[in-house]
Write an enzyme that holds these catalytic residues in place. Structure first.
Site, PDB file in Angstrom:
ATOM      1  N   TYR A 181      -0.184   7.675   3.012  1.00 50.09           N
ATOM      2  CA  TYR A 181       0.473   6.914   4.076  1.00 50.09           C
ATOM      3  C   TYR A 181       1.990   6.863   3.819  1.00 50.09           C
ATOM      4  CZ  TYR A 181      -4.355   5.918   5.176  1.00 50.09           C
ATOM      5  OH  TYR A 181      -5.692   6.071   5.488  1.00 50.09           O
TER       6      TYR A 181
ATOM      7  N   HIS B 177      -2.689   7.142  -0.867  1.00 46.73           N
ATOM      8  CA  HIS B 177      -3.604   7.788   0.080  1.00 46.73           C
ATOM      9  C   HIS B 177      -2.917   8.577   1.192  1.00 46.73           C
ATOM     10  CE1 HIS B 177      -6.643   4.396  -1.119  1.00 46.73           C
ATOM     11  NE2 HIS B 177      -6.182   5.086  -2.151  1.00 46.73           N
TER      12      HIS B 177
ATOM     13  N   HIS C 208       0.855  -1.190   0.000  1.00 50.74           N
ATOM     14  CA  HIS C 208       0.000   0.000   0.000  1.00 50.74           C
ATOM     15  C   HIS C 208       0.888   1.235   0.000  1.00 50.74           C
ATOM     16  CE1 HIS C 208      -3.128   2.756   0.485  1.00 50.74           C
ATOM     17  NE2 HIS C 208      -3.709   2.333   1.595  1.00 50.74           N
TER      18      HIS C 208
END
Length: 374
Positions: A183, A181, A178
């Site tokens: 992060y 977004h 991931h």
């Protein structure tokens, strides 16, 4: 206008094509998108989580990508209800999940997550752990944590590799890094949160170094045919108009090191999948990514619904829509796979109903569904 039966036949022709991702063969082109649910007390997914994912597998989804799972680094998370991909109990819980999904005929990948500067000080799993990021700067511009040292970077890269090893050992069919977004990895990629002057900061290629090291470490920790996807986004939580890249040339510069490091596919997170990414072309972010890297691409963003997730946050409910434009783009091979999120929360049998002319029977998503695992 084609008749409903013709539409269903077209959907079958396009969506039920098998697809190979690394060494994994998927039966169709529909992916369950990762969605944070926070139903894992103490970071341990229970039987309800296993049943939740198994229902989507039974509904025919070709691939499930789990909600983000915290890797084994003390600053990785900010909730005691988000599942972890470390620790004996959590790994045993995920083994039950993978077994349930496989028994229902599905495939499942674990999404590996470190929140970086999004961490709230004093929160679990490790209350004393500081928020950290490339420059100690959060997405909103505040300096609420500390800049990562080389030792921090090395520790986090190693934690990603360990998480991937664990995921393969307990039965996952692949992993997703991931990197979107806002992060941790995204904080390295974005110029506003990465103000480093060492090898990890500067131009796009330098800002992608940390991400490439993570992907390379994960690639080296798992078997060669174990698929790795890389999820990224232009937008950030709280900065929806953010841009990592402003042209195809910049996007290529950002993604090339990640493809070289061993990413098998790119998961391109947008708020509306049908929006063009750059002027002068109808291609969306996934379309450009596939064109520029030659790697498979997953598109996502309000598929099957007439609004985006930010509308839900603001209390505006959406309606079920058709997937004609999705099929048009897949027919052109603009991208390879389509990730469906809220529509699958509303109805675990979303794909089955699309393929059998029962769109009128689809249960729409509403915000109340977030209060339980259905």
């Amino acid at each position: 206008m084609p008749s409903p039966s013709a539409s269903a036949a077209r959907a079958k022709d396009l969506l039920l094509r098998p697809f190979t991702l690394g060494g994994l063969t998927l039966l169709n082109r529909i992916v369950m998108a990762p969605m944070t649910r926070e139903f894992s007390p103490g970071g341990v997914p229970g039987e309800d989580v296993a049943a939740y994912y198994a229902r989507r597998a039974a509904g025919g989804v070709g691939l499930i990508i789990t909600e983000g799972t915290y890797i084994g680094h003390e600053s990785a998370g900010s909730s005691d209800r988000v599942p972890r991909i470390y620790g004996e109990q959590a790994l045993a819980g995920w083994t039950r999940v993978t077994d349930a999904v496989h028994s229902a005929g599905g495939k499942i990948m674990s999404q590996l997550w470190h929140v970086g500067m999004d961490r709230k000080p004093g929160t679990p799993p490790v209350p004393a752990a500081p928020p950290m990021g490339p420059s100690g700067i959060a997405v909103d511009g505040t300096e609420t944590g500390r800049a990562m040292t080389q030792a921090d970077i090395d520790d986090v890269v190693a934690a990603y590799a360990t998480a991937a090893t664990s995921a393969q050992r307990i039965g996952f069919d692949g992993v997703e890094v991931h990197a979107g977004h806002g992060y941790l990895i995204d904080q390295f990629l974005w110029e506003r949160t990465n103000r480093r002057t060492d090898a990890y900061g500067g131009n796009l290629v330098a800002r992608s170094r940390f991400a490439a090291e993570v992907v390379a470490a994960v690639r080296g920790a798992v078997s060669p045919n174990f698929p790795i996807t890389f999820r990224f986004s232009q937008w950030k939580m709280g900065a929806y108009d953010a841009r990592l890249t402003r042209s195809p040339q910049e996007l290529e510069a950002l993604l090339a090191p990640l493809a070289d490091a061993g990413a098998d596919a790119f998961h391109c997170s947008t708020r509306r999948f049908h929006q063009p990414e750059f002027d002068g072309s109808d291609l969306n972010l996934a379309g450009w990514t596939k064109k520029l890297t030659g790697k498979p691409a997953i598109s996502v963003g309000a598929i099957g619904l007439d609004n985006e997730f930010t509308d839900v946050i603001q209390g505006r409910q959406g309606e079920v829509t058709g997937i004609g434009e999705l099929l048009d783009r897949m027919e052109r091979d603009e991208f390879d796979l389509a990730a469906v999120g809220r529509a699958l929360l509303g109805d675990p049998d979303w794909l089955t109903k699309i393929l059998t002319d029962r769109t009128a029977d689809l249960s729409p998503f509403h915000v109340g569904l977030l209060a339980a695992l259905n």
